[in-house]
Scaffold this active site. Structure first.
Site, PDB file in Angstrom:
ATOM      1  N   TYR A   1       0.836  -1.199   0.000  1.00 42.68           N
ATOM      2  CA  TYR A   1       0.000   0.000   0.000  1.00 42.68           C
ATOM      3  C   TYR A   1       0.874   1.253   0.000  1.00 42.68           C
ATOM      4  CZ  TYR A   1      -3.176   3.654   1.461  1.00 42.68           C
ATOM      5  OH  TYR A   1      -3.880   4.828   1.525  1.00 42.68           O
TER       6      TYR A   1
ATOM      7  N   TRP B   1      -5.087   2.077  10.331  1.00 45.12           N
ATOM      8  CA  TRP B   1      -5.284   1.955   8.886  1.00 45.12           C
ATOM      9  C   TRP B   1      -5.115   0.515   8.424  1.00 45.12           C
ATOM     10  CZ3 TRP B   1      -7.931   3.782   5.272  1.00 45.12           C
ATOM     11  CH2 TRP B   1      -7.621   3.549   3.925  1.00 45.12           C
TER      12      TRP B   1
ATOM     13  N   GLU C   1     -11.407   5.868   4.385  1.00 45.08           N
ATOM     14  CA  GLU C   1     -10.851   6.750   5.416  1.00 45.08           C
ATOM     15  C   GLU C   1     -11.876   6.999   6.517  1.00 45.08           C
ATOM     16  OE1 GLU C   1      -7.834   7.574   5.897  1.00 45.08           O
ATOM     17  OE2 GLU C   1      -6.880   7.273   3.959  1.00 45.08           O
TER      18      GLU C   1
END
Length: 196
Positions: free
Chosen positions: A22, A52, A44
């Site tokens: 990522y 995350w 988000e």
């Protein structure tokens, strides 16, 4: 730099392959596709209060559960869909967050009535349509929110979006390449140079 990291990366990246991929291939790469921007805004928002990596691990489940992040389909979800999604262990099972995906899809559709690129133009307007390049030497310098993310938050809320506070908006801006917040020693700092 950890033992299995042959390249210098931002300090927030762990050794987990999903995280490495990522960071190396997505984070900070400018996104201008309306639907991809919508997907990242939803992810988000799902991340609020969580790490995350938790959301990254659930990303494919989100894609399946939310019709490939197709706002046209999501906007038509009913209360029965919400109940079904609340039982899905592959998602962050928070009713407010799940409902916000539906209302955000509806808000996105309203913006898109102006034509292709309308959502992109709206979100990118806060940085003047081009990537803002920072030059942080240490993670401690990276802010949680900025004047631009506060402006984006107000703009999105005004248009009916939820789970779009200034901190979420700043993370969104970083992820979508509106801001280049790779630290200067990270190999991605130059790799993900602005393309817009």
């Amino acid at each position: 730099m950890s033992s299995n990291q042959e390249k210098q990366r931002c300090g927030w990246v762990s050794d987990e392959p999903l995280y490495l991929d990522y960071h190396d291939e997505e984070w900070g790469v400018p996104i201008t596709d309306d639907r991809e921007l919508f997907e990242m805004l939803i992810l988000e928002g799902a991340q609020a209060g969580l790490s995350w990596i938790t959301v990254l691990r659930k990303r494919e489940n989100y894609r399946c559960a939310f019709a490939g992040f197709d706002p046209h389909k999501i906007a038509g979800f009913t209360e029965d869909d919400v109940e079904r999604l609340m039982l899905d262990a592959g998602l962050v099972r928070n009713r407010l967050k799940i409902n916000s995906v539906i209302s955000n899809a509806q808000a996105w559709l309203e913006i898109m009535k102006a034509g292709e690129g309308a959502f992109r133009d709206l979100v990118w307007s806060v940085v003047g349509g081009k990537t803002r390049v920072n030059a942080w030497t240490d993670l401690s310098q990276v802010p949680a929110s900025t004047e631009e993310s506060e402006k984006l938050s107000k703009l999105l809320k005004k248009n009916g979006f939820r789970f779009v506070g200034p901190t979420i908006c700043y993370a969104f801006m970083q992820a979508c390449g509106m801001i280049n917040d790779h630290t200067v020693d990270c190999f991605c700092y130059k790799k993900h140079a602005p393309r817009i």
